[in-house]
Design a protein around this motif. Structure first.
Motif, mmCIF file in Angstrom:
data_model
loop_
_atom_site.group_PDB
_atom_site.id
_atom_site.type_symbol
_atom_site.label_atom_id
_atom_site.label_comp_id
_atom_site.label_asym_id
_atom_site.label_seq_id
_atom_site.Cartn_x
_atom_site.Cartn_y
_atom_site.Cartn_z
ATOM 1 N N ALA A 279 6.312 -84.025 -40.449
ATOM 2 C CA ALA A 279 6.498 -82.659 -40.943
ATOM 3 C C ALA A 279 7.175 -82.764 -42.298
ATOM 4 O O ALA A 279 8.343 -82.449 -42.464
ATOM 5 C CB ALA A 279 7.345 -81.867 -39.958
ATOM 6 N N ASP B 110 -0.575 -84.549 -40.695
ATOM 7 C CA ASP B 110 0.590 -83.676 -40.597
ATOM 8 C C ASP B 110 1.321 -83.612 -41.935
ATOM 9 O O ASP B 110 1.661 -82.527 -42.416
ATOM 10 C CB ASP B 110 1.529 -84.105 -39.457
ATOM 11 C CG ASP B 110 1.768 -85.611 -39.398
ATOM 12 O OD1 ASP B 110 1.293 -86.344 -40.286
ATOM 13 O OD2 ASP B 110 2.443 -86.059 -38.449
ATOM 14 N N ASP C 223 -1.805 -76.236 -39.508
ATOM 15 C CA ASP C 223 -0.816 -76.665 -40.495
ATOM 16 C C ASP C 223 0.593 -76.293 -40.035
ATOM 17 O O ASP C 223 1.514 -77.107 -40.073
ATOM 18 C CB ASP C 223 -1.134 -76.105 -41.891
ATOM 19 C CG ASP C 223 -1.543 -74.637 -41.887
ATOM 20 O OD1 ASP C 223 -1.502 -73.985 -40.823
ATOM 21 O OD2 ASP C 223 -1.910 -74.131 -42.958
ATOM 22 N N TYR D 34 1.722 -78.555 -37.018
ATOM 23 C CA TYR D 34 2.139 -79.902 -37.416
ATOM 24 C C TYR D 34 3.458 -79.856 -38.195
ATOM 25 O O TYR D 34 4.328 -80.701 -38.001
ATOM 26 C CB TYR D 34 1.068 -80.564 -38.285
ATOM 27 C CG TYR D 34 -0.234 -80.856 -37.601
ATOM 28 C CD1 TYR D 34 -0.393 -80.658 -36.229
ATOM 29 C CD2 TYR D 34 -1.332 -81.331 -38.305
ATOM 30 C CE1 TYR D 34 -1.604 -80.923 -35.602
ATOM 31 C CE2 TYR D 34 -2.542 -81.610 -37.679
ATOM 32 C CZ TYR D 34 -2.671 -81.397 -36.332
ATOM 33 O OH TYR D 34 -3.862 -81.660 -35.713
ATOM 34 N N GLN E 258 6.316 -81.905 -35.946
ATOM 35 C CA GLN E 258 6.384 -83.336 -36.268
ATOM 36 C C GLN E 258 7.663 -83.718 -37.029
ATOM 37 O O GLN E 258 7.613 -84.491 -38.001
ATOM 38 C CB GLN E 258 5.143 -83.732 -37.084
ATOM 39 C CG GLN E 258 3.851 -83.759 -36.269
ATOM 40 C CD GLN E 258 3.794 -84.905 -35.292
ATOM 41 O OE1 GLN E 258 4.269 -84.778 -34.168
ATOM 42 N NE2 GLN E 258 3.239 -86.023 -35.714
#
Lengths: 175, 175, 175, 175, 175, 175, 175, 175
Positions: free
Chosen positions: C77, C106, D106, D109, D113
């Motif tokens: 991220a 990601d 989008d 993630y 993440q």
């Protein structure tokens, strides 16, 4: 109608281009298959992005030099096939190469999703052998000799699978 | 140091190119934002695939004409930004447009995944306003006046969110 | 107009930040390329999530310290580039790193899909060399010396591909 | 042990933040569900990118003001939840919003993440009701009253499905 | 308010479950981090699909046994977290494991996209350390001692990054 | 061998379950097709997550009640089919429903990627008609009458396409 | 009702087909599991694309030869299961193989997304063991002996997980 | 060399096949473009899965009937192009149709990812016009008349973009 591949053995009628020389191992099958079909070809490294001038010069002169089908392989934002297709009316076959972190999805999309008016005949990711066979099929629409070789190839391919079938059954003790 | 945008009001220093005139609605924000920053710009429709000659002529002449940043928007196998970047050393900002069935993923990959040596400064899918702001930020590295306008813009943007925060709380009866 | 990179050799004008020191191997190309262009740069490890205070302090002071372009690399991220972009009006170049199970998708989405008003100039996944070149292109909009070096670089790059083309043809016995 | 939600009706213990006021319709279920559980909450629009200062101020003060759980909703390169999580040790629940061309992938993630050390408790794309229930579950680990309400809610939910089952069978003439 | 983790050292308050014992290497960080925070935990292998009865028995009894947070890790069509969440009102943290050909995307979607009413607090693919920290954050909403340890952890984490920053600069000869 | 569907018209041998009554419109084709094949079926709304008890009771009793094939449709983190498959040895056919922002990809992965030992026979996203035909094919392995009806169905399907072919040619004036 | 697998030990009732002999290692689990259940099976290599004639001959004759369930494994544009399903009314189980750069996503989509009227019972990517168990479940709808073996298998599977649970706890010193 | 399209106006040399008559609206551009190039074509609805016999008969007879290029459009697990390519050595152009919930990704993968030996020349999702142009390019390798028409088409296309460029500039008041 003449056998395009056989009649002028030294004058290439298919161009195989790569965006980078690192694509060569994945393009080996393509070159071998063209040779197997007796199709005269040339090979070059031309980058749509790093040598745009050479890409332009190649595409605008290809037809005059007798090239009848172009095969272009590239990875990442794979523009090579599209750039060539924008500059010639010859059929351009695109081979997306899985060289980036996105393992070929980027190259596939960048090769196949061309705008209306400018097609690229796209084969599978890294499918360089199929690019050669497609080139042969295109040339064979006007070359009965090559056409016969394609039919023989298809038959041999079926036989090879049948043989593997027999071998597998023997190995598994199923026959 | 001079204010690039203000000193030559009629000579464009940013070029906004689209692969198709159908991209205009999505690029409207870009044009409005450049105007808001007082940056002189030009607009054109140039297709990497359907007008490769014009793309070539544009890219090789842009710098001489005084263009300092190029913004290129395209959908599908979006090659426009990459083609231009291959032909100039000016910064090229790419705007992937969501015009295909793959809703912009193809354009994003085809724009951003450029090979080593030829970058495209990619913004989000359909993010044409951000392309304008990025162009302004690039120009502002050598234009203190524009730099001040960017700072003011950032402050106004924060204020606008704060206002929306107040309004939302009032509407929900939480304040 | 002065050569920004050469005139103050010790004062960095580009900052290269990584979210983790494990990103260094992938960022090596970026540092080498900046050095090749003679651009003074600094390097640091700043995590948007683990050291938000340092990210804030860096971003708000960067401009004052003479930094003109920021390069930020992060995986997962990947918020580093976005966080910096929210705090400065300097151009921020984002490098998505393929460090997670999602192999960089990601990081790509988290870097490029910024909201209106706060652009990040995104390059390809792991494309750290392109981040350096893009930084050079941005600086070159006001540095004719650097501009010339970029043109020379582009020419050398084309020559290198042409050389590889010759070598490949020789190796394949096609020339 | 006291009923957190009921004992101080006016002091919010849950903060619901959105990156944009356009996210409100999708967050309505969250607000309604918190109200249904009798949990005192506050709502605000804070953009990680457009109002980084307010995000910082909010996150560092939230705990002192008595906030015990933060819910953050954002779309695109959704950094809001992550930015807050980097600045507080309170549990942060992230709601990815499907506001971009990439329909929430989008945001998913970019929210989930997160790097080691800074978790965001992520719920499904647009799943704002689940964010409220998760907040209630977290608070209920130390609030037996709320815990009972969660059990009752679960029972009602099962009953509602059972009722729909009966109705569907009647409508289809299968019972 | 008591320190949940410290007061009953032998009675686990966090359950760490895996769908398969092959997930253990990826869950090691989780166990180590819980231990580092002094949180009493238990570990078990329970498969939602291969041992549904044990999953049911575990979930319905967990609360009575004093468990306050459940961590569930699974790959593929990762149902473990969801099945447990359907049977308890305790907070359930889901860790998607990248054990299949789809490298964790399947596990991520199967864990996070829960229906309204039954949330799973999802962390990143293979992000087992973050599951532990999130569990600590949840418990810390009612445990000031643990809360202090989380703050100290956050500070150490920032220091560690700062140290790496120093080391990297020294290694690069930039300081 | 008896005709399972015809011999006991009132005793259902196929169960069609949905995770939500909102899935009914997409499952209509399934019910119609089962009826067309003369297969006795029952329909119910059972949520793996909201009514886990009913899912458990259903699955463990289904076989005893004479059910021979289960069809389970669900969207999002679609666990219904998997939960049932974990509790019975009857064949379970899963229908992923495209009800979320991820348009069925989440449901497809959550349905098909089952762990070794617990298969779900998955059909395409929203492909409820195919679930019915697959159920018929399974039952027909021991029901020659149903088998004949399947053959007739396949023939009718081919005829229908052939008719459309004729109609299309007439409409285009090509025949 | 007779035990299909046991009554005619030499006459195969399940066919396991692979598109390529390179798929054999991934299909080993399938063969072993069918053997474990005492189900008589045959194995063959048949390519939908390279030996379409053999695929046609196989599918149209399979039923007459006593085959009752077909398992078909293929990678890439995996058409084998679909081609067979188009030519027979026997249940066809498809196993998508992860043999291409797209790691099985292509095979999964090409196997599961069949048009209305022609289902393929798809299992997970490379999930060949589950294909065998699903075949057993289908056959067991009319074979009480096999049905008992499936129940025993399910019990053993649960026991194996329980054993691993014990072992893991011992190894971690948690018991 | 003769003009294939013009010399036998009534004998089709291109076959345009669709998997379903619902694909016709998306294939209209293909038919119009073939007509615009004066290429004699035929149209049919043939389903690889619902009418495998007709697909087989068509493919094996096409060449004898004078067909030289086949265009095949299909959605979902799009096998039509691949099935035809397996049965003929004529070039087969595949058009993936975005008719399913997966908006054409499934059709793209199922069309392009063919195994070695059996290529399909794939164009973009729904890109039926490009299929026609590619067919023309293939035929033009042996038809100088058609070749000239392709060149003229390319020129007209460039002119059309240039006109749009002028119109856009006028409308924006930039010229």
């Amino acid at each position: 109608m003449t056998d395009a591949g056989a009649s002028k053995p030294n004058a290439p009628i298919v161009s195989v281009l790569m965006g980078s020389d690192s694509d060569l191992p994945k393009m080996k099958d393509c070159l071998d298959t063209l040779a197997e079909f007796g199709i005269a070809f040339e090979v070059d490294v031309i980058s749509a992005h790093r040598t745009p001038g050479r890409a332009h010069d190649f595409a605008t002169a290809a037809e005059q030099r007798g090239i009848r089908v172009i095969i272009a392989a590239a990875g990442g934002a794979a523009h090579l096939a599209g750039v060539l297709a924008s500059l010639t009316t010859l059929p351009v076959i695109g081979v997306p190469i899985s060289s980036s972190a996105l393992h070929g999805l980027d190259a596939l999309y960048a090769t196949v999703q061309m705008p209306p008016g400018v097609p690229v005949a796209t084969v599978g990711v890294d499918a360089s052998k199929n690019a050669a066979i497609l080139a042969a099929q295109i040339l064979a629409t006007a070359d009965s000799n090559l056409h016969d070789r394609l039919k023989a190839y298809k038959a041999r391919m079926a036989d090879a699978v049948a043989e593997k079938s027999q071998k597998l059954k023997r190995n598994l003790g199923l026959q």
